[in-house]
Enzyme design. Structure first.
Site, PDB file in Angstrom:
ATOM      1  N   ASN A  52       0.434  -0.938  -0.477  1.00 20.40           N
ATOM      2  CA  ASN A  52       0.374  -0.173   0.107  1.00 20.40           C
ATOM      3  C   ASN A  52       0.723   1.100   0.077  1.00 20.40           C
ATOM      4  O   ASN A  52       2.001   1.419   0.516  1.00 20.40           O
ATOM      5  CB  ASN A  52      -1.117   0.665   1.314  1.00 20.40           C
ATOM      6  N   GLU A  65      -3.072  -4.348  -3.376  1.00 24.28           N
ATOM      7  CA  GLU A  65      -3.705  -5.718  -4.490  1.00 24.28           C
ATOM      8  C   GLU A  65      -3.607  -5.236  -5.157  1.00 24.28           C
ATOM      9  O   GLU A  65      -3.088  -5.402  -6.463  1.00 24.28           O
ATOM     10  CB  GLU A  65      -5.150  -5.958  -3.962  1.00 24.28           C
TER      11      GLU A  65
END
Length: 146
Positions: A52, A65
Site C-alpha cells: 500500500n 492488491e
C-alpha cells in the site's frame, strides 16, 4: 466460508503467503501505520508484489492488491491464479486482512470468480483461502455485459 485446502494447495500457497508478508516492508503508510503487502500469482507462474502507498489526502492512495495487479498488467500479464494479502499495524499482522471494495472490483476485472483464490493472511502458518466469488458475491464484471 473459506474453501478447504488440500495438502498440495497448502504447499503451493505457503510461499505466496511468505512473499505477501515480506512485501509489507515496502509499504508507505506514514498516516495509518497499517502496512499491507500482496503477492499475486499469475497463471504463467510469475509472482508480482505490491504494497500500500498512502497519500495525505487518502483518496489518491493505492492498495497493495491494486499495486500488484497494475504492475502485472503493465508487464502484459492478464491471467491470474491467486493473491495473498497480509496486513497490520506497523510490522504486526494483527488479524486476517481482506481487500477493500475497489480492489475486489479490480480482481473481478481480471480474474475468474469461480477459480481465482484470495488468500487472507494472519501469519505464515495461519491463512484462509476463498474463491473470488465468495468475497464479492453478485459482482459486476466483464461477463456481466455479454
Amino acid at each position: 466460508m473459506p474453501s478447504s485446502n488440500t495438502q498440495e494447495e497448502i504447499m503451493e500457497y505457503s510461499q505466496l503467503v511468505k512473499e505477501a508478508i515480506k512485501a509489507k516492508n515496502h509499504s508507505y503508510s506514514p498516516y495509518s501505520k497499517f502496512k499491507v503487502g500482496a503477492a499475486l500469482l499469475t497463471k504463467s507462474g510469475k509472482v508480482y508484489l505490491g504494497a500500500n502507498i498512502e497519500n495525505i489526502a487518502y483518496s489518491p492512495s493505492n492498495c497493495a492488491e491494486r499495486t500488484a495487479f497494475f504492475k502485472a498488467v503493465f508487464d502484459g500479464e492478464k491471467e491470474f491464479e491467486a493473491i495473498a494479502v497480509a496486513g497490520g499495524l506497523d510490522d504486526d499482522n494483527t488479524d486476517y486482512c481482506y481487500p477493500c471494495g475497489v480492489c475486489r472490483q479490480v480482481m473481478l476485472e481480471f480474474c475468474d470468480p469461480e477459480t481465482f483464490k484470495f488468500i487472507s493472511v494472519k501469519d505464515k502458518e495461519n491463512y484462509k483461502e476463498y474463491f473470488l466469488k465468495e468475497i464479492i458475491p453478485f459482482g459486476f464484471g466483464p461477463g456481466s455485459i455479454k
